[in-house]
Design an enzyme around this catalytic site. Structure first.
Site, PDB file in Angstrom:
ATOM      1  N   HIS A  72       4.650   9.670   7.130  1.00 47.58           N
ATOM      2  CA  HIS A  72       5.011   8.907   5.838  1.00 47.58           C
ATOM      3  C   HIS A  72       5.454   9.947   4.694  1.00 47.58           C
ATOM      4  O   HIS A  72       5.067  11.006   4.339  1.00 47.58           O
ATOM      5  CB  HIS A  72       3.856   8.324   5.266  1.00 47.58           C
ATOM      6  CG  HIS A  72       3.459   7.215   5.998  1.00 47.58           C
ATOM      7  ND1 HIS A  72       2.671   6.155   5.280  1.00 47.58           N
ATOM      8  CD2 HIS A  72       4.044   6.427   6.969  1.00 47.58           C
ATOM      9  CE1 HIS A  72       2.503   5.000   6.220  1.00 47.58           C
ATOM     10  NE2 HIS A  72       3.397   5.143   6.875  1.00 47.58           N
ATOM     11  N   PRO A 292     -12.749   7.816  -1.576  1.00 40.80           N
ATOM     12  CA  PRO A 292     -11.529   7.910  -0.554  1.00 40.80           C
ATOM     13  C   PRO A 292     -10.266   7.768  -1.205  1.00 40.80           C
ATOM     14  O   PRO A 292      -9.247   7.586  -0.257  1.00 40.80           O
ATOM     15  CB  PRO A 292     -12.096   6.815   0.567  1.00 40.80           C
ATOM     16  CG  PRO A 292     -12.764   5.965  -0.504  1.00 40.80           C
ATOM     17  CD  PRO A 292     -13.510   6.883  -1.246  1.00 40.80           C
TER      18      PRO A 292
END
Length: 390
Positions: A72, A292
């Protein structure tokens, strides 16, 4: 049993450390209280910093990641439906790799099995002895019998609830913690991702994340109150709520289906100091926890054990303890910078009822500043793809 390094925990931190030491010709035994199957059943993060991907390549376990992982070049941020793409590659020439932690763990296990290096699963009642002396020992029960490993060093890679940090006297360690009043409800589904890159979305109803594990398997999250239960969120309710929090065009493209895994992860920040106690070292979740939001937990663990392996190699090959002596300070310098970034992303993207309307306007101003400032975008890109070593 005798070894040079006893590693407690066979998650990705312990397995990576074992592989790094094996590549350097240093003997290590890994102890894990769970079965190999249980370790592989854990659903965890799936974003690797460029440095983490490079490390896995360097130790010879990157082949499947290279074939199946999804590079990505950036991520999308959304605020009340307004979209902003952060172009990592265009801004700083770096990228991240989408490749699940379960797959990283599987690759490391396969390599260890192929080499014949020792891993002892289902080791019960593990205890540490003489960690501040010259001959540390690890005792454990396996198949009803008591066993002992003598070693030069012990690496605590056994997670937040593990035995290694708990074995340190309270007066010898300080801990810093923030527990957030919400969690992430996550759903795994066998449907193609809604977008080519991750989408982090802020909405007045709460945070949402569109992530992925492969081109055909997606992972989605919504912010929920800390007291929520999975049972209160049937699939239909989850998909309806996720759509509400996304940009309308993206919500329209969302492909839904029956969840194959659903869980709620609480959010906390945690750091222990120091990370060395005689011949015991803490690494990964045994040393620190981050929310996270910035996909940092696995990457921090891999960086920790990379630094530790470098120090141990220096000890055995150069007969120098400079790296060992600097381990805690070096890891903590990076840890606190990463904690700051994860706190910042969490603060920007989640709703905090106690901050009220003023707080949301500040979050909007932060998003607008990010959209208007290349320097701010470069900072986000640098932190997200991985800061250089301190």
């Amino acid at each position: 049993m005798r070894t040079q390094v006893a590693i407690i925990g066979a998650g990705p931190a312990g397995l990576t450390l074992g592989r790094l030491l094996e590549c350097a010709g240093i003997d290590a035994v890994i102890l894990e209280r769970r079965s190999a199957g249980h370790v592989l059943s854990r659903i965890r993060a799936g974003v690797l910093e460029q440095g983490s991907a490079d490390l896995l390549e360097r130790i010879g376990v990157g082949g499947r990641m290279r074939r199946e992982g999804i590079p990505h070049d950036g991520v999308e941020l959304s605020f009340d439906g307004d979209m902003l793409r952060i172009d990592f590659h265009g801004l700083i020439g770096r990228k991240v790799m989408i490749y699940g932690q379960t797959e990283v763990t599987r690759d490391l296990m396969d390599a260890r099995n192929a080499s014949g290096a020792r891993t002892i699963y289902e080791a019960e009642d593990v205890s540490l002895h003489d960690v501040r002396g010259g001959a540390p020992r690890v005792r454990f029960v396996k198949d009803g019998g008591l066993h002992e490993i003598t070693c030069d060093f012990i690496a605590g890679c056994d997670g937040f609830h593990g035995i290694t940090r708990a074995s340190v006297p309270d007066k010898a360690i300080r801990t810093f913690e923030r527990v957030y009043p919400f969690g992430w409800l996550g759903v795994l589904v066998d449907k193609p991702p809604v977008a080519d890159e991750l989408i982090y979305a802020h909405h007045e109803r709460g945070f949402a994340l569109c992530s992925m594990r492969s081109h055909t398997r997606s992972r989605y999250y919504v912010q929920v109150d800390a007291g929520e239960t999975v049972d209160a969120w049937p699939d239909e309710r989850f998909w309806d709520e996720l759509r509400r929090r996304l940009n309308p065009e993206i919500a329209e493209r969302l492909q839904t289906g029956p969840s194959i895994e659903k869980s709620i992860a609480p959010l906390r920040s945690f750091v222990a100091e120091p990370l060395r106690f005689g011949r015991l070292f803490l690494a990964g979740d045994a040393a620190h926890i981050v929310p996270p939001t910035g996909a940092k937990g696995l990457n921090m663990a891999l960086r920790d054990v990379g630094i530790l392996a470098e120090a141990l190699v220096e000890h055995y090959e150069a007969k120098s303890d400079a790296g060992i002596d600097a381990y805690s300070q070096r890891v903590l310098a990076h840890t606190w910078k990463t904690e700051r970034f994860s706190w910042w992303m969490t603060s920007l993207l989640h709703t905090f009822p106690e901050t009220g309307r003023f707080g949301r306007r500040i979050q909007r101003a932060e998003f607008d500043y990010l959209a208007s400032s290349r320097s701010a975008q470069e900072s986000l890109a640098e932190n997200y793809t991985g800061l250089p070593d301190a």
